[in-house]
Design an enzyme around this catalytic site. Structure first.
Site, PDB file in Angstrom:
ATOM      1  N   HIS A 191     -22.766  43.445 162.363  1.00  0.00           N
ATOM      2  CA  HIS A 191     -23.241  42.093 162.003  1.00  0.00           C
ATOM      3  C   HIS A 191     -23.499  42.233 160.552  1.00  0.00           C
ATOM      4  CE1 HIS A 191     -25.924  38.494 161.816  1.00  0.00           C
ATOM      5  NE2 HIS A 191     -25.188  37.902 163.038  1.00  0.00           N
TER       6      HIS A 191
ATOM      7  N   CYS B 184     -28.970  29.194 160.475  1.00  0.00           N
ATOM      8  CA  CYS B 184     -29.769  29.950 159.673  1.00  0.00           C
ATOM      9  C   CYS B 184     -29.154  29.586 158.247  1.00  0.00           C
ATOM     10  CB  CYS B 184     -29.334  31.272 159.961  1.00  0.00           C
ATOM     11  SG  CYS B 184     -27.422  31.631 160.485  1.00  0.00           S
ATOM     12  N   CYS B 185     -27.825  29.087 158.088  1.00  0.00           N
ATOM     13  CA  CYS B 185     -27.529  29.079 156.784  1.00  0.00           C
ATOM     14  C   CYS B 185     -28.003  28.069 155.805  1.00  0.00           C
ATOM     15  CB  CYS B 185     -25.977  28.874 156.794  1.00  0.00           C
ATOM     16  SG  CYS B 185     -25.099  30.348 157.445  1.00  0.00           S
TER      17      CYS B 185
ATOM     18  N   GLY C 197     -33.541  44.412 166.619  1.00  0.00           N
ATOM     19  CA  GLY C 197     -32.316  44.272 166.577  1.00  0.00           C
ATOM     20  C   GLY C 197     -31.558  43.625 165.572  1.00  0.00           C
ATOM     21  N   HIS C 198     -32.315  42.630 164.673  1.00  0.00           N
ATOM     22  CA  HIS C 198     -31.990  42.000 163.624  1.00  0.00           C
ATOM     23  C   HIS C 198     -32.996  42.481 162.669  1.00  0.00           C
ATOM     24  CE1 HIS C 198     -30.532  39.215 160.970  1.00  0.00           C
ATOM     25  NE2 HIS C 198     -29.892  38.453 161.615  1.00  0.00           N
TER      26      HIS C 198
ATOM     27  N   GLU D 140     -19.763  34.699 156.226  1.00  0.00           N
ATOM     28  CA  GLU D 140     -20.945  33.792 156.317  1.00  0.00           C
ATOM     29  C   GLU D 140     -21.909  33.687 155.209  1.00  0.00           C
ATOM     30  OE1 GLU D 140     -23.121  35.001 159.861  1.00  0.00           O
ATOM     31  OE2 GLU D 140     -24.825  33.714 159.077  1.00  0.00           O
TER      32      GLU D 140
ATOM     33  N   HIS E 179     -35.389  38.664 168.492  1.00  0.00           N
ATOM     34  CA  HIS E 179     -35.780  38.138 167.355  1.00  0.00           C
ATOM     35  C   HIS E 179     -37.386  37.832 167.034  1.00  0.00           C
ATOM     36  CE1 HIS E 179     -31.374  37.579 167.180  1.00  0.00           C
ATOM     37  NE2 HIS E 179     -31.553  37.431 166.046  1.00  0.00           N
TER      38      HIS E 179
ATOM     39  N   GLU F 179     -19.513  38.217 164.016  1.00  0.00           N
ATOM     40  CA  GLU F 179     -20.141  37.840 162.837  1.00  0.00           C
ATOM     41  C   GLU F 179     -20.263  39.231 161.965  1.00  0.00           C
ATOM     42  OE1 GLU F 179     -23.650  35.922 163.720  1.00  0.00           O
ATOM     43  OE2 GLU F 179     -22.596  34.213 163.596  1.00  0.00           O
TER      44      GLU F 179
END
Lengths: 635, 635
Positions: B263, B411-412, B188-189, B331, B139, B315
């Site tokens: 994801h 995160c949200c 990765g993200h 999400e 990350h 997710e």
């Protein structure tokens, strides 16, 4: 009124529907499964179970067999369940070849037993020092339990004592470890408890009773036992969580347990032993706990098909009214275990409800566990299959649209075999002067109490059952709760009888014939509105059979079908060419046209049509297609 | 026709529904979230994010901070998203105190940057040698991306360059590592790609464009990259599976990807960057891939509420038409990401469909992500909640009946804050001579192209929108696809205009007033019969709002309610006292009596009644109760 139905029927020769299945087990399943156990079945998961016993025998005799173990930690139990199935089958169909094969396997097993009575190939081959250090995951008691059941069954079928003696010695070894040496613990996977009680009943071994009592009574008394055990060892099988005591049915002493929780097979195996012990020791508190657990399962946590265990996560029960059709687990073994539990409850207190549920589980989930040709098996029995989602989506990987040949964890296939071969034990029971007919099964039955009859019926596709009495006495016959009407006649004279707790009682003489006519009408089924999955839905049953709708009979599209409330349900004549012989039910339905987008505000038109249902146990026997038990209903 | 809507609106002062939310973000959410970041909020999950930056600064200056990091590997991003939200809020509501707080935080962050431009507290504090060794889980690029977005937003809001320079230096460091030194890999993200494109647009830094292009283009070209990377390292964050390339959107080069997989947040962040790059470089092949992925999501894998990602397992997206209501993941961040993707597609090709979906996601899933008082947040947004099952059953643990205060993985909450504060960027766009009204939002808007207007509306509870033109030009106004009828008038004269790809075009002069009247009728919704979960069901929408039924308005029992096909849907007047001001819809319904057992063959009676629906985004704001979006329908 007490009934015995585990060990007492002297002989049962089945015909009809059950007989056909028992022949299938004899002709196909038992030979096929033996070839699997010997790693001789082509294109099948490797089993290695016989070789494990051979290698363990070598290890016992001091040979170095290196990496000679293959399979799950409970691999031994596959051999045990196969022997048990073969034993029941031998009691139905004497077969010297099969008996020789079993004798040979028993010799191999006996040879793998340590001098001290210990018997488990995983530990004997891999590491003797790990014995009894991991009750949480180790499955030593589980494997012993299954082999004890096999020993009892084989002795009953053949009178041969070798395996029985091996397992009595093994029981003594366990007694020594847990009772004499006072090592703490109870099995992570209950099974040995019910097996010890079988051994006790057969041999009157007080140690077996004491050991079963010990394991049952100490369970849940120290909720941290498995955690402490884990701290003491430096190895693990699959790193199971020792703190999840609910999963292990160990969060409270068994007499205080109220909800069916955790791994569903473990749960019902435990409850079976609890019910058995309650009967054996006349323990009213334990019986009351059994009743509560029975109600938890059957009133709030059971599928219409008698399937139990709603989730793949831990193969477990979840919470009340959580009964998803498409992601169901409903393991075949769990419904078999539910039949065990039901049969022990039935021995303890005669109530048709237990037999109703047992029959439901048998004719639906248990039979669905096996392909009609006896060659493939379901572990998981969902009530809805949608190709493209089922078996594919992350949440649906376990819900397969077609039966595989075998499994790495092969608990279900031999479990189905032993259950079907011993169907007589569930169908019939007796006490000193009465023969009990819990389920309807064509064939000859001879009871220990001297009674004998021939039952003739095409059940579950016809609802006339006749009993030709050969040796009379008292007869108790279950009238299923689903049968709204019934007629009973004795020697062609109609009787006025009212069931007491689901059973009618008749006094019958040699030469009498008794005729029972049950309700043959198909029934629309509804669920409590507390079940979120099932609001607005209906299903169809007839007799003990739950029906389902498959794409094959419905233009390959079941999703767009809804059933009409109060529509006609037409029952076909028996079609012996279809799915090994079934009766279909055709329902008034509506077919909804598809929308042209994922969501729309245009109400889709629905056109009247017919929808054809087949018995649930026959689904997945043609090609991969849609399947639904619960259909939307249009009022 | 090209639109720009990311950086070009000079000023937007919102009133009405959106303005109220933006005030809430300013007054409650931003201060509350800052107190969380500083670990000063009572009874809330520890964040430590500010302290992490302080400790990293010390580490950079050679101090030993020992075990000075706390939180997830991507903890830094919470600070970044908060700064971004604060920046947007400052552009709406100048606030010297808040600006001082942000400046102070930026000083702390700048101090944590290494001399070589590297910026990440996890690695700086814990182990510098692990930098760039674990792109799969690390990350680092994700955190950089969020801080780049924050830097752009804060520069735009205040003209202050400090964070922008920090992040340009950080981008150079990344450029050096991946482009100059040719180290392989992509994140990765995904996130840094879209952020680099923002930086590029703001600063015209070619390195940022080149780097974004590099990460997008190399993705999926070597499907074994993450496996090889794992082999090279001896550490892991959470032991992610490097071979699950679908989960990582890396199973094929991006131009060959057809289905939205893996994801869901990662997926839409990637697609957003792909769409942006396609526009920036006029890459038709890439745009075609974006269109396919857009269709995969919106035609087959999206909830009615604009939620995406059907399963908690990873997710993630699952498969076509797998849209369970009760176990949904959906999400909040994923729907925010869907709005990003939609807005970039809208810039590339003007089509009302993109704005339709963006609006759907915003008014339903994104707003539902936050409690009406701004103090609690949902990560997961199911379409059905049944207390006793939701949040409790193993399969439903993630579907909570009430919003928690904060999350370990937070995160949200800040994502909602930044989205709402920047609503103007999604509502309005422009090019050289046209102002685009993608969504309806009360307030003053000033465009870079010189146009200005005041929009007045009580949308989404009233469907009259007026534009008072201050500086004229060309005006493109979206007519939502859900609006079956519409009226357009200019200076009280009704016009006959037909939307082209969802937009009407008007030439307006200073002083003109434009009035749009959209369809205010509630709409019954139906899903494709391909969605197994939704057969036989209906839902209600009005305008952009999806409605739902809660126990609180329906005698605490939603499960027993079915809606009548073609029944009346009565719209209440606006009730400002209810749920911060809503309009309810009352539907003709039937209430089914409960059965007295789990299953029965007695068709349950259903009595006519009324059922009251509230907007989905307001659910879970009273007490824990049942909630359903999709209701059984009785024809």
């Amino acid at each position: 009124m007490k009934v015995q139905n585990q060990t007492s029927i002297r002989a049962y020769k089945a015909g009809g529907f059950i007989g056909k299945y028992q022949h299938l087990i004899k002709d196909v399943v038992i030979p096929y499964q033996y070839s699997v156990l010997c790693d001789e079945a082509p294109d099948t998961e490797k089993s290695h179970v016989v070789q494990n016993f051979i290698n363990a025998g070598k290890a016992v005799h001091g040979e170095d067999v290196g990496d000679g173990f293959y399979g799950m930690v409970f691999q031994d139990s596959d051999a045990a369940k196969w022997i048990e199935a073969a034993a029941y089958s031998l009691s139905l169909f004497p077969d010297t070849e099969l008996e020789k094969t079993v004798d040979n396997l028993i010799d191999i097993i006996a040879d793998a037993q340590d001098a001290d009575g210990y018997l488990n190939t995983y530990y004997t081959i891999k590491d003797k020092d790990k014995r009894w250090t991991n009750l949480l995951e180790g499955h030593e008691l589980y494997c012993s339990g299954h082999m004890m059941e096999a020993a009892c069954a084989y002795y009953e079928a053949t009178g041969k004592e070798k395996l029985l003696n091996v397992m009595l010695k093994n029981a003594e070894h366990i007694y020594q470890h847990f009772i004499v040496e006072k090592n703490e613990g109870c099995p992570g996977h209950p099974e040995v408890e019910l097996a010890l009680l079988k051994l006790y009943r057969l041999t009157n071994s007080k140690h077996c009773l004491e050991l079963a009592e010990h394991f049952i009574n100490m369970r849940g008394t120290d909720p941290h036992f498995f955690e402490k055990e884990k701290e003491k060892r430096d190895w693990s099988v699959w790193n199971a969580d020792p703190s999840d005591t609910a999963y292990l049915q160990a969060s409270a002493p068994v007499r205080e347990q109220k909800d069916a929780v955790g791994h569903s097979v473990r749960a019902v195996y435990l409850y079976t032993a609890m019910a058995d012990l309650a009967a054996s020791t006349d323990d009213k508190e334990l019986l009351a706990a059994c009743r509560k657990l029975w109600e938890s399962i059957t009133r709030r946590r059971m599928y219409l098909t008698g399937g139990i265990g709603s989730t793949v996560l831990g193969e477990a029960f979840t919470v009340d009214y959580d009964l998803p059709s498409d992601t169901a687990y409903a393991e075949t073994c769990a419904s078999i275990g539910l039949m065990f539990f039901a049969s022990r409850m039935l021995e303890t207190e005669l109530d048709g409800e237990y037999a109703d549920i047992s029959e439901l589980a048998f004719y639906n989930t248990v039979l669905a566990g096996m392909q009609l040709d006896g060659k493939r098996f379901f572990y998981v029995n969902p009530l809805e299959i949608i190709p493209g989602i089922s078996g594919v989506a992350q949440t649906h990987r376990h819900d397969l649209p077609m039966r595989p040949k075998w499994y790495t964890c092969a608990c279900c296939p031999p479990n189905v075999a032993r259950l079907i071969s011993s169907f007589g034990k569930y169908a019939y029971g007796e006490n000193i002067d009465t023969a009990f007919c819990h389920m309807f099964a064509d064939g000859e039955v001879t009871f220990e109490n001297g009674m004998e009859f021939h039952c003739e019926t095409k059940y579950p596709y016809d609802f006339i059952i006749t009993y030709q009495i050969k040796k009379g006495g008292k007869l108790a016959i279950r009238i299923p709760a689903w049968s709204k009407s019934y007629k009973v006649s004795q020697n062609d004279k109609e009787l006025t009888v009212t069931p007491e707790k689901g059973y009618i009682y008749l006094t019958v003489s040699d030469g009498d014939h008794i005729k029972i006519v049950l309700d043959d009408a198909p029934r629309s089924q509804y669920a409590s509105v507390k079940v979120p999955e099932l609001t607005g839905k209906t299903a169809i049953c007839r007799g003990p059979l739950v029906y389902c709708f498959e794409g094959a009979d419905n233009a390959e599209d079941v999703l767009s079908l809804s059933l009409k409330r109060n529509g006609t349900l037409s029952v076909s004549s028996y079609d012996e060419a279809l799915l090994e012989g079934i009766v279909t039910i055709t329902a008034d339905a509506l077919r909804t046209e598809d929308t042209d987008s994922l969501y729309t505000d245009k109400a889709p038109e629905a056109k009247p049509c017919k929808a054809v249902a087949i018995p649930y146990y026959t689904w997945g026997n043609r090609h991969e297609n849609q399947m639904r038990v619960w259909m939307n209903e249009i009022i």
